[in-house]
Design a protein around this motif. Structure first.
Motif, short mmCIF file in Angstrom:
data_model
loop_
_atom_site.label_atom_id
_atom_site.label_comp_id
_atom_site.label_asym_id
_atom_site.label_seq_id
_atom_site.Cartn_x
_atom_site.Cartn_y
_atom_site.Cartn_z
N THR A 206 0.83 -1.22 0.00
CA THR A 206 0.00 0.00 0.00
C THR A 206 0.87 1.27 0.00
O THR A 206 0.35 2.38 -0.12
CB THR A 206 -0.97 0.03 1.22
OG1 THR A 206 -0.20 0.17 2.42
CG2 THR A 206 -1.82 -1.22 1.30
N ILE A 215 -8.47 -5.27 -6.03
CA ILE A 215 -7.70 -5.88 -4.94
C ILE A 215 -8.61 -6.88 -4.24
O ILE A 215 -9.72 -6.51 -3.80
CB ILE A 215 -7.21 -4.83 -3.92
CG1 ILE A 215 -6.27 -3.84 -4.60
CG2 ILE A 215 -6.53 -5.50 -2.74
CD1 ILE A 215 -5.78 -2.72 -3.68
N TYR A 227 -6.12 0.40 1.45
CA TYR A 227 -6.62 -0.36 0.29
C TYR A 227 -7.19 0.61 -0.75
O TYR A 227 -6.94 0.49 -1.93
CB TYR A 227 -7.70 -1.36 0.72
CG TYR A 227 -7.17 -2.65 1.31
CD1 TYR A 227 -6.46 -3.55 0.51
CD2 TYR A 227 -7.37 -2.99 2.63
CE1 TYR A 227 -5.98 -4.75 1.03
CE2 TYR A 227 -6.90 -4.18 3.16
CZ TYR A 227 -6.19 -5.05 2.35
OH TYR A 227 -5.71 -6.23 2.86
N LYS A 228 -7.98 1.56 -0.26
CA LYS A 228 -8.62 2.50 -1.18
C LYS A 228 -7.55 3.29 -1.95
O LYS A 228 -7.64 3.47 -3.17
CB LYS A 228 -9.54 3.45 -0.40
CG LYS A 228 -10.31 4.39 -1.31
CD LYS A 228 -11.22 5.31 -0.51
CE LYS A 228 -11.87 6.32 -1.44
NZ LYS A 228 -12.56 7.37 -0.71
N LEU A 231 -6.00 1.65 -5.02
CA LEU A 231 -6.84 1.37 -6.20
C LEU A 231 -6.70 2.47 -7.25
O LEU A 231 -6.56 3.65 -6.90
CB LEU A 231 -8.32 1.29 -5.78
CG LEU A 231 -8.75 0.06 -4.98
CD1 LEU A 231 -10.19 0.26 -4.49
CD2 LEU A 231 -8.65 -1.22 -5.80
N TYR A 237 -12.28 -2.89 -4.33
CA TYR A 237 -11.64 -3.63 -3.23
C TYR A 237 -12.63 -4.68 -2.76
O TYR A 237 -13.75 -4.34 -2.33
CB TYR A 237 -11.31 -2.63 -2.12
CG TYR A 237 -11.05 -3.20 -0.75
CD1 TYR A 237 -10.11 -4.21 -0.55
CD2 TYR A 237 -11.72 -2.69 0.37
CE1 TYR A 237 -9.87 -4.70 0.73
CE2 TYR A 237 -11.48 -3.18 1.64
CZ TYR A 237 -10.56 -4.18 1.82
OH TYR A 237 -10.32 -4.67 3.07
N LYS A 263 -14.40 4.94 -6.19
CA LYS A 263 -13.92 3.55 -6.07
C LYS A 263 -14.97 2.76 -5.27
O LYS A 263 -15.80 3.36 -4.59
CB LYS A 263 -12.57 3.54 -5.35
CG LYS A 263 -11.51 4.36 -6.07
CD LYS A 263 -10.23 4.47 -5.27
CE LYS A 263 -9.22 5.36 -6.01
NZ LYS A 263 -7.98 5.55 -5.25
N GLN A 265 -16.22 -0.86 -2.87
CA GLN A 265 -15.86 -1.99 -2.02
C GLN A 265 -16.95 -3.05 -2.12
O GLN A 265 -18.14 -2.72 -2.18
CB GLN A 265 -15.76 -1.54 -0.56
CG GLN A 265 -15.49 -2.71 0.38
CD GLN A 265 -15.65 -2.34 1.84
OE1 GLN A 265 -14.79 -1.66 2.38
NE2 GLN A 265 -16.71 -2.78 2.46
#
Ligand SMILES: NC(=O)c1ccc[n+]([C@@H]2O[C@H](COP(=O)([O-])OP(=O)(O)OC[C@H]3O[C@@H](n4cnc5c(N)ncnc54)[C@H](OP(=O)(O)O)[C@@H]3O)[C@@H](O)[C@H]2O)c1
Length: 340
Positions: A206, A215, A227-228, A231, A237, A263, A265
């Motif tokens: 990361t 991911i 994580y965000k 991307l 994610y 983005k 999830q």
């Protein structure tokens, strides 16, 4: 018939090998002699009733499910009079998680709707390693992750049961795959198709400036914001597993963190189904995907197998062998490179 029975919550030591009734199949049932099963995290969650919130589904004071074991490969022994798809002698595999588990037993009685013909090129041990982990990886990548050819995909926790299937399934969709593992698993991840590997003990993915379209988090922990950050614009994610903190963050913080920035999830709860297992079967038969097996344990040592998985460092899948054919060691050497 013998079965491993758990009548109370606790460590794998509460499992007792007992003699239970083996009955004739009902009209719509298939009786399968189980040759092999495999262990998944669900087994130790159900066994321990942990985290406690889990007991709302699994039984408040004592477990509702008395015989665990979701993954199964075996041979049909008898069929009820309304069964049309299978005959005695057929070799099958399946995921029993949606129908009350029960594979930690010499025989199971199930509907034909959960069984798929075993891939021709796989042993019972290999086939038993597949259903839960491979279908979880497939549904995570394809359904939640909307994977497409040419995308950059990162798998965190790439060396366990879900991760080893995720690497190979992502490759079969034409993705460029980065696998995050510890040092000892880098070679294995490359061997099963990862284009790039990152050693999590040496490098934090990361923080390295790389960005991914997708991911898949199968294991380990990183803050959700990290994580965000990793991307690409429009990236997704997908959380299939990992540390408890990761799961809770994904559930409670995720919707807020991903509210802005374009983005997404996706939190996966895998749903066992015959269509997806049949899809995986084709990948197995074409040689595009192979099960990676760390160890095989005899049925009587199932508690030890569960303890090993729970320790969190299995290299691929842990298989339980009911009908011993002498396969004990790692299986991933027969990958057909020409089919990759
Ligand atoms: N959502 C669903 O429906 C669903 C279905 C099935 C499973 N799951 C969940 O998915 C998760 C993965 O399952 P699994 O069967 O693949 O587990 P597993 O086989 O127990 O995973 C073990 C692997 O994780 C790796 N690992 C441990 N710590 C790591 C870290 N910090 N970073 C990267 N890798 C790490 C280990 O590699 P090293 O030894 O190299 O550290 C080992 O190879 C579990 O949390 C399980 O509960 C969810």
């Amino acid at each position: 018939m013998k079965a491993l029975v758990n009548t109370k919550y606790g460590s794998p030591d509460v499992l007792q090998l007992k003699e239970i009734e083996k009955r004739e199949p009902r009209d719509t049932e298939v009786v399968v002699k189980v040759h092999a099963s495999s262990v998944n995290a669900a087994e130790w969650h159900y066994l321990r009733g942990m985290p406690l919130v889990f007991r709302l589904a699994s039984g408040l004071l004592e477990p509702r499910i008395k015989i665990l074991g979701a993954d199964m490969a075996g041979r049909v022994e008898a069929v009820g009079k309304n069964v049309t798809l299978f005959r005695p002698g057929d070799e099958v595999f399946g995921d029993l998680a949606g129908v009350g588990f029960g594979a930690f037993a010499e025989y199971i009685h199930v509907s034909e709707n959960v069984l798929v013909t075993k891939p021709k090129n796989l042993s019972f041990e290999e086939a038993a390693a597949v259903p839960v982990a491979a279908v979880t990886a497939l549904q995570g990548l394809r359904d939640k992750g909307q994977i497409r050819s040419g995308q950059k995909v990162l798998i965190n926790g790439a060396s366990g049961g879900v991760g080893t299937f995720a690497i190979q399934i992502a490759k079969s969709f034409g993705a460029e795959v980065t696998a995050v593992t510890s040092t000892r698993n880098l070679g294995m991840a490359r061997h099963i198709g990862a284009d790039h590997v990152i050693d999590y003990s040496q490098e934090d993915f990361t923080q390295n400036g790389q960005r991914y379209d997708l991911i898949l988090a199968a294991n380990g922990y990183h803050p959700i914001s990290a994580y965000k950050h990793s991307l690409r614009p429009g990236g997704i994610y997908v959380v299939t597993g990992g540390s408890t903190a990761q799961m809770f963050e994904a559930m409670f913080l995720g919707p807020w963190v991903f509210m802005t920035g374009g983005k997404k999830q996706g939190n996966l709860t895998a749903k066992p189904n015959k269509k997806d297992l049949s899809f995986v079967k084709e990948l197995l038969e074409s040689g595009k995907v192979v099960p990676v097996i760390d160890r095989c344990y005899p049925f009587s040592e199932t508690p030890e197998a569960i303890r090993y998985l729970e320790a969190g460092h299995a290299q691929g899948k842990i298989v339980i062998v009911m009908v011993d054919r002498g396969q004990k060691e790692k299986v991933f050497t027969h990958i057909d490179e020409s089919k990759k």
